[in-house]
Design a protein around this motif. Structure first.
Motif, PDB file in Angstrom:
ATOM      1  N   THR A  63       0.812  -1.210   0.000  1.00 52.25           N
ATOM      2  CA  THR A  63       0.000   0.000   0.000  1.00 52.25           C
ATOM      3  C   THR A  63       0.851   1.268   0.000  1.00 52.25           C
ATOM      4  N   TYR A  64       1.946   1.281   0.763  1.00 56.27           N
ATOM      5  CA  TYR A  64       2.663   2.530   0.998  1.00 56.27           C
ATOM      6  C   TYR A  64       4.099   2.566   0.471  1.00 56.27           C
ATOM      7  N   ALA A  65       4.715   1.432   0.172  1.00 58.89           N
ATOM      8  CA  ALA A  65       6.136   1.426  -0.201  1.00 58.89           C
ATOM      9  C   ALA A  65       6.316   1.523  -1.713  1.00 58.89           C
ATOM     10  N   ASP A  66       7.462   2.060  -2.106  1.00 57.99           N
ATOM     11  CA  ASP A  66       7.890   2.028  -3.502  1.00 57.99           C
ATOM     12  C   ASP A  66       8.703   0.744  -3.678  1.00 57.99           C
ATOM     13  N   LEU A  67       8.027  -0.310  -4.088  1.00 53.85           N
ATOM     14  CA  LEU A  67       8.646  -1.635  -4.122  1.00 53.85           C
ATOM     15  C   LEU A  67       9.692  -1.766  -5.216  1.00 53.85           C
ATOM     16  N   SER A  68       9.701  -0.853  -6.174  1.00 55.68           N
ATOM     17  CA  SER A  68      10.716  -0.924  -7.233  1.00 55.68           C
ATOM     18  C   SER A  68      12.119  -0.685  -6.680  1.00 55.68           C
ATOM     19  N   LYS A  69      12.210  -0.014  -5.532  1.00 55.44           N
ATOM     20  CA  LYS A  69      13.521   0.307  -4.964  1.00 55.44           C
ATOM     21  C   LYS A  69      14.204  -0.918  -4.343  1.00 55.44           C
TER      22      LYS A  69
END
Length: 536
Positions: free
Chosen positions: A509-515
């Motif tokens: 929901t809240y994280a930028d998972l691409s990082k």
């Protein structure tokens, strides 16, 4: 029949015997025995095998004459106490937090991946990521040959910095922008802030991506460890003047925060002290666990009728919420079945040990009293492997000669062992919402909402007609609104009730998972910590 268990050298390695000495403890009152006394009527000398009843104070040698102490009273002690007794939670709290010999002040080291974040995009897979972390662990050096090794523990904040903290920041700032900006300051309280990494990464994120919010941010850390307070101040004060660190326990917090605020507790409550409760299987009367320490330093766990008000309060709240004790429902409902069961050969007369979160209840009460308009963001373990016997039991472990060694008992030498618990998040949510739903007492100084100048506070009592005046129903997912706190329409509005999320659900929901995605598509920030949940 008396069942007892020797708890000396309960760890998997016999080398740890030098770290603690623990005697056996009773699981319940013994039935009448014959032929167990000497000719002269004296008690048997081998008390290891014939431990007396732990239900009645007079049944344990000199128990009545042993002075009772609390963890607060032991704070000034330089060495672990002997010849005393204390509740299980005081024993745990003293073992973990005593300033002079406690585990956290003297043994624990928070794993730090240095200031440079991991470049996840160049790592092949999760195996290579774990090898990288293992190498960073090795950089701390080997343990000394004798005594406990360096107790290193890590958190997702350190492993996945700054991206994990940025997810926390995005969660908080989204709520703040929706409800309070620009009329209220962005006030954050964090307990157990460790090295200060989470605070630093959150403030860096706000400063870069939400500069207008950053200008209105006040970040407060409440920290019990003096050494960590120094680290946090050195890290934060120069970079972020809006940060402030308070050196005290949250349980000793007395300042009231009348403004809306966000309260953050990440990987903290697992080390909150618990009490031990067991039920007499014949009467269903609860008993509290008391740790008795002999003058020789041996431990004994005894059980007495509950006199502690905090334990009584927690059991009362649990009964109102319909959370049943960990006893078979058939036995709970039938005194005949209980009597028949306890009269069976070798049947125990007390239920298994249940570890109840009394210190967590203290935290929730502190939030309700001193932070009446807070929003809680909490994360921790929902389950753990290698726990000691019991319901909701903790992991008790230490590090010895570069090996982490779990133990089989709570009764271990104070300060040498980490003691951490899983949390039943569904029960925590129910208890938290129950406490917040209790009506405020306008005549009570503690419950009164302080008057303060803000455009979001109405000048008249919007609740004078009652919360159901404009509608016959009230949303089940909302708390009862605070008097004087209105929405933009002028009608009273209640806060949304808390929900439980898995670790993956929250980050999706809240994280930028691409990082944090690896070359093969795996995402360790999402895939690791599957036994962690969030309450928000």
């Amino acid at each position: 029949m008396l069942l007892s268990r020797l708890s000396a050298s309960p760890c998997r390695s016999a080398a740890l015997h030098n770290f603690f000495r623990a005697s056996s403890y009773s699981t319940g009152p013994p039935k009448q025995r014959s032929g167990r006394r000497d000719q002269g009527g004296e008690d048997p000398t081998d008390r290891w095998n014939y431990n007396k009843s732990a239900l009645l104070p007079t049944s344990v040698e000199d128990l009545v004459n042993i002075p009772s102490v609390t963890a607060n009273e032991l704070e000034a002690e330089k060495q672990p106490p002997v010849g005393v007794k204390m509740l299980a939670r005081d024993f745990i709290e003293d073992s973990l937090y005593n300033p002079n010999y406690g585990y956290f002040p003297k043994q624990a080291t928070i794993f730090n991946t240095d200031t440079k974040p991991v470049d996840f995009s160049i790592l092949r897979d999760s195996v290579e990521f774990q090898e990288l972390i293992a190498q960073k662990y090795a950089d701390y050096g080997s343990d000394k040959y004798e005594g406990p090794g360096r107790q290193i523990w890590h958190t997702p904040t350190e492993l996945f910095k700054p991206y994990y903290a940025q997810a926390i920041a995005q969660c908080l700032v989204s709520e703040y922008l929706l409800k309070y900006f620009p009329y209220e300051d962005f006030i954050i309280y964090e307990i157990g802030a460790g090295n200060g990494t989470l605070a630093m990464d959150i403030l860096n994120y706000l400063q870069e991506f939400y500069p207008m919010v950053y200008e209105r941010t006040r970040y407060n850390i409440i920290e019990i460890s003096g050494s960590l307070v120094r680290q946090q101040k050195n890290k934060l004060y120069k970079a972020h003047p809006c940060a402030k660190v308070y050196h005290r326990s949250i349980f000793h917090w007395k300042t009231r925060e009348p403004a809306p605020c966000y309260f953050v507790a990440m990987e903290v409550i697992d080390n909150f002290a618990h009490d031990i409760v067991r039920y007499d299987l014949k009467t269903m009367q609860p008993y509290q666990g008391v740790v008795a320490i002999t003058k020789e330093g041996d431990f004994d766990m005894v059980y007495t009728p509950i006199t502690d008000p905090l334990i009584s309060s927690l059991l009362g709240i649990r009964a109102k919420l319909g959370h049943s004790p960990p006893v078979n429902k058939l036995l709970q409902s039938s005194s005949f079945l209980r009597s028949a069961y306890t009269n069976m050969p070798f049947a125990p007369n007390l239920s298994p040990e249940e570890y109840v979160p009394t210190r967590l209840l203290s935290l929730l009460r502190t939030l309700r009293t001193h932070f009446p308009r807070h929003r809680l963001l909490l994360s921790d373990f929902s389950s753990l492997p290698d726990t000691i016997p019991g319901v909701n039991a903790p992991v008790v472990q230490t590090r010895f000669r570069n090996t982490t060694i779990p133990c089989g008992t709570l009764l271990v030498k104070q300060g040498y062992f980490d003691i951490f618990f899983p949390t039943d998040f569904e029960r925590l949510r129910d208890m938290y919402e129950y406490l917040l739903s209790q009506p405020l007492n306008p005549k009570s100084t503690a419950d009164a909402i302080p008057s303060r100048s803000t455009p979001l506070v109405s000048t008249t009592s919007s609740l004078a007609l009652g919360t159901d005046f404009f509608s016959s129903t009230y949303p089940q997912d909302r708390r009862t609104p605070l008097d004087g706190v209105a929405s933009s329409s002028g009608l009273p509005v209640g806060e949304r009730k808390s929900n439980v999320f898995t670790h993956a659900e929250f980050l999706e929901t809240y994280a930028d998972l691409s990082k944090t995605r690896l070359r093969n598509g795996e995402n360790p920030m999402l895939d690791f910590y599957k036994n962690v949940k969030f309450l928000f």
